[in-house]
Scaffold this motif. Structure first.
Motif, PDB file in Angstrom:
ATOM      1  N   ILE A 141     -46.617  -7.130 -24.723  1.00 56.04           N
ATOM      2  CA  ILE A 141     -46.490  -6.084 -25.743  1.00 56.04           C
ATOM      3  C   ILE A 141     -45.262  -6.346 -26.613  1.00 56.04           C
ATOM      4  CG2 ILE A 141     -46.035  -3.618 -26.089  1.00 56.04           C
ATOM      5  CD1 ILE A 141     -47.749  -3.074 -23.651  1.00 56.04           C
ATOM      6  N   PHE A 142     -44.162  -6.760 -25.996  1.00 58.35           N
ATOM      7  CA  PHE A 142     -42.958  -7.059 -26.773  1.00 58.35           C
ATOM      8  C   PHE A 142     -43.178  -8.266 -27.699  1.00 58.35           C
ATOM      9  CE2 PHE A 142     -39.883  -5.058 -23.456  1.00 58.35           C
ATOM     10  CZ  PHE A 142     -40.291  -3.803 -23.878  1.00 58.35           C
ATOM     11  N   LEU A 143     -43.867  -9.289 -27.195  1.00 56.94           N
ATOM     12  CA  LEU A 143     -44.149 -10.454 -28.034  1.00 56.94           C
ATOM     13  C   LEU A 143     -45.053 -10.071 -29.201  1.00 56.94           C
ATOM     14  CD1 LEU A 143     -44.701 -13.236 -25.338  1.00 56.94           C
ATOM     15  CD2 LEU A 143     -42.817 -13.085 -26.984  1.00 56.94           C
ATOM     16  N   THR A 192     -53.353   2.983 -31.189  1.00 63.56           N
ATOM     17  CA  THR A 192     -52.278   2.215 -30.543  1.00 63.56           C
ATOM     18  C   THR A 192     -51.902   2.721 -29.146  1.00 63.56           C
ATOM     19  OG1 THR A 192     -50.677   3.473 -31.887  1.00 63.56           O
ATOM     20  CG2 THR A 192     -51.235   1.237 -32.601  1.00 63.56           C
ATOM     21  N   PRO A 193     -51.906   4.038 -28.854  1.00 63.92           N
ATOM     22  CA  PRO A 193     -51.568   4.441 -27.487  1.00 63.92           C
ATOM     23  C   PRO A 193     -52.539   3.888 -26.439  1.00 63.92           C
ATOM     24  CG  PRO A 193     -51.355   6.307 -28.969  1.00 63.92           C
ATOM     25  CD  PRO A 193     -52.025   5.210 -29.745  1.00 63.92           C
ATOM     26  N   ILE A 194     -53.858   3.966 -26.732  1.00 61.74           N
ATOM     27  CA  ILE A 194     -54.834   3.420 -25.785  1.00 61.74           C
ATOM     28  C   ILE A 194     -54.686   1.911 -25.685  1.00 61.74           C
ATOM     29  CG2 ILE A 194     -57.302   3.069 -25.363  1.00 61.74           C
ATOM     30  CD1 ILE A 194     -57.836   5.786 -26.542  1.00 61.74           C
ATOM     31  N   LEU A 195     -54.498   1.250 -26.836  1.00 61.94           N
ATOM     32  CA  LEU A 195     -54.295  -0.197 -26.817  1.00 61.94           C
ATOM     33  C   LEU A 195     -53.057  -0.568 -26.015  1.00 61.94           C
ATOM     34  CD1 LEU A 195     -55.109  -2.996 -27.888  1.00 61.94           C
ATOM     35  CD2 LEU A 195     -53.747  -2.515 -29.942  1.00 61.94           C
ATOM     36  N   THR A 232     -53.618  -0.059 -22.223  1.00 58.44           N
ATOM     37  CA  THR A 232     -54.588  -1.044 -21.748  1.00 58.44           C
ATOM     38  C   THR A 232     -53.942  -2.409 -21.598  1.00 58.44           C
ATOM     39  OG1 THR A 232     -56.409   0.154 -22.814  1.00 58.44           O
ATOM     40  CG2 THR A 232     -56.809  -2.138 -22.196  1.00 58.44           C
ATOM     41  N   LEU A 233     -53.214  -2.824 -22.635  1.00 65.96           N
ATOM     42  CA  LEU A 233     -52.516  -4.109 -22.559  1.00 65.96           C
ATOM     43  C   LEU A 233     -51.456  -4.102 -21.461  1.00 65.96           C
ATOM     44  CD1 LEU A 233     -52.031  -4.921 -26.365  1.00 65.96           C
ATOM     45  CD2 LEU A 233     -53.591  -6.044 -24.764  1.00 65.96           C
ATOM     46  N   TYR A 234     -50.777  -2.981 -21.315  1.00 68.63           N
ATOM     47  CA  TYR A 234     -49.761  -2.855 -20.268  1.00 68.63           C
ATOM     48  C   TYR A 234     -50.375  -3.072 -18.896  1.00 68.63           C
ATOM     49  CZ  TYR A 234     -46.143  -0.566 -17.402  1.00 68.63           C
ATOM     50  OH  TYR A 234     -45.195  -0.270 -16.448  1.00 68.63           O
ATOM     51  N   GLY A 235     -51.571  -2.526 -18.685  1.00 65.68           N
ATOM     52  CA  GLY A 235     -52.228  -2.679 -17.389  1.00 65.68           C
ATOM     53  C   GLY A 235     -52.750  -4.081 -17.131  1.00 65.68           C
ATOM     54  N   TYR A 279     -54.172   8.041 -19.174  1.00 62.27           N
ATOM     55  CA  TYR A 279     -54.367   9.373 -19.736  1.00 62.27           C
ATOM     56  C   TYR A 279     -53.250   9.747 -20.710  1.00 62.27           C
ATOM     57  CZ  TYR A 279     -58.388  10.404 -16.814  1.00 62.27           C
ATOM     58  OH  TYR A 279     -59.632  10.395 -16.261  1.00 62.27           O
ATOM     59  N   VAL A 280     -52.070   9.163 -20.538  1.00 60.14           N
ATOM     60  CA  VAL A 280     -51.017   9.360 -21.536  1.00 60.14           C
ATOM     61  C   VAL A 280     -51.477   8.769 -22.863  1.00 60.14           C
ATOM     62  CG1 VAL A 280     -48.625   8.864 -22.158  1.00 60.14           C
ATOM     63  CG2 VAL A 280     -49.216   9.330 -19.777  1.00 60.14           C
ATOM     64  N   GLY A 281     -52.060   7.564 -22.804  1.00 59.00           N
ATOM     65  CA  GLY A 281     -52.585   6.940 -24.007  1.00 59.00           C
ATOM     66  C   GLY A 281     -53.740   7.716 -24.612  1.00 59.00           C
ATOM     67  N   TYR A 282     -54.651   8.219 -23.748  1.00 56.34           N
ATOM     68  CA  TYR A 282     -55.778   9.008 -24.246  1.00 56.34           C
ATOM     69  C   TYR A 282     -55.291  10.242 -24.998  1.00 56.34           C
ATOM     70  CZ  TYR A 282     -58.537   6.247 -20.904  1.00 56.34           C
ATOM     71  OH  TYR A 282     -59.122   5.232 -20.213  1.00 56.34           O
TER      72      TYR A 282
END
Length: 407
Positions: free
Chosen positions: A159-161, A143-146, A149-152, A249-252
């Motif tokens: 993401i909220f939806l 989920t962090p990488i997802l 990625t979606l945020y970008g 990298y935070v997600g990684y």
């Protein structure tokens, strides 16, 4: 089948809520550039849980726990979806929305913790608890990488939806749970301080008779004061503003830790009944702090590429050690605490664990804004924690009672 439905419900809800939890601090830091702003938001979120958790425990013990889970999931689905569709998502609006979501989640979590032993078999409780933790850790793996990625690519509103949809799906699965609520003597809740205190008298009496449990709660306060501000504030800040890496990298990093959590939980599924992992708790916590020491200091002495490679490996190893600490502790509490007070017990446990966290969050936020890189200070405090861990579990009676309890 009941346990499978429980896993599906919790997993579906966790995917969306965890993505939202990952992105909100990154968004606030990107918009404000301030570590203190991140700390303030994290403090608000912690205070919500801290203030409402005692009430959540009472509600979970007096009302139908399944209905509480369904209702809070539905409210969060409408709230998050409504904010995404109709509200301008400024940092203040996002913080307000998250505070309301956490209000509902506090009641949900109390019901979720209390209902667990009622929908699982006593003989398989430890194994099923480890399976549940493995599922959660698997979600933390991707989920962090997802999320980043979606945020970008598609932004914050998507993401909220998506989170709103996962809440709806979770509520739908919870409708299918077969659950017979325990009889309650009185469903009326009085919010006066005396009534609240009287509701928790059975829990305080239980804690007086279980010095090892009370000692663990006290020690947990110190651990939360150290670890929570690091995870909530300093690690994202360190990656983005000290190492000067991108949001991805935070997600990684969080996903690599999730991999370790998953591997650790899978090991617990297989070996938790075979070995008394509680005997090694001091060594496991020490190993976690040593890994933090390298993460916050290794960039000063090693070439950057080598430092990143070793950090990736250690991030996963950290998760394994963390599972070796938390899975036996969680199983010990579920098997020790009486079912009729579990909602209130886990509520007061959460309050005691988080009671001093806002202080740590604000101290860290102020220190970051003033000194930017506070890695040396964190390492110094971590070394003192190592001494405290060994003293508590090997020199005090409550600590010895916990590690020598029957597995």
């Amino acid at each position: 089948m009941n346990f499978i439905l429980y896993l599906i419900s919790m997993g579906t809800s966790t995917i969306g809520s965890h993505m939202q939890t990952v992105i909100i601090p990154i968004y606030i830091l990107n918009v404000t550039g301030s570590g203190l702003a991140m700390s303030k938001a994290a403090t608000y979120f912690t205070l919500i849980r801290l203030l409402l958790t005692p009430l959540g425990g009472i509600v979970a013990d007096k009302f139908n726990r399944k209905q509480i889970m369904i209702l809070t999931d539905l409210i969060n689905a409408m709230l998050v979806g409504g904010f995404a569709l109709f509200i301008n998502l400024t940092p203040n609006a996002i913080i307000l929305m998250q505070c309301i979501v956490l209000t509902m989640s506090t009641f949900f979590d109390s019901a979720c913790s209390a209902i667990f032993s009622e929908i699982t078999s006593e003989d398989n409780l430890e194994k099923e608890n480890s399976i549940f933790r493995s599922m959660q850790d698997f979600i933390m793996l991707f989920t962090p990488i997802l999320a980043v990625t979606l945020y970008g690519f598609v932004g914050l509103k998507f993401i909220f939806l998506l989170n709103s949809i996962t809440y709806l799906m979770s509520a739908g699965v919870e409708f299918c749970l077969k659950y017979k609520p325990a009889n309650t003597h009185n469903k009326k809740i009085t919010l006066s301080p005396k009534a609240m205190w009287d509701s928790y008298v059975p829990v305080t009496e239980f804690l007086r008779s279980k010095s090892d449990i009370f000692g663990l709660m006290s020690f947990g306060v110190l651990l939360n004061l150290f670890f929570v501000p690091i995870f909530s504030v300093f690690i994202p800040y360190f990656i983005l503003n000290v190492l000067n890496l991108s949001n991805q990298y935070v997600g990684y990093f969080q996903s690599l830790m999730g991999l370790g959590f998953l591997l650790g939980s899978l090991l617990m599924v297989k070996y938790i009944k075979r070995y008394n992992f509680r005997r090694g708790i001091a060594f496991f916590i020490t190993a976690e702090i040593v890994i933090f020491t390298f993460f916050f200091g290794g960039n000063r002495i090693l070439p950057f590429n080598i430092y990143l490679t070793i950090t990736c490996l250690l991030a996963s190893i950290f998760g394994i050690f963390n599972s070796a600490v938390n899975a036996p502790l969680s199983s010990h509490l579920h098997t020790t605490v009486d079912t009729e007070i579990k909602g209130r017990f886990f509520s007061i446990l959460q309050v005691s664990m988080q009671g001093f966290t806002p202080i740590g969050l604000m101290i860290m936020g102020l220190a970051i804004d003033k000194y930017n890189d506070i890695s040396v200070g964190i390492v110094a405090v971590g070394l003192m924690y190592i001494l405290a861990v060994f003293y508590y579990f090997h020199m005090t009676k409550p600590g010895k009672l916990y590690i020598t309890a029957e597995a």
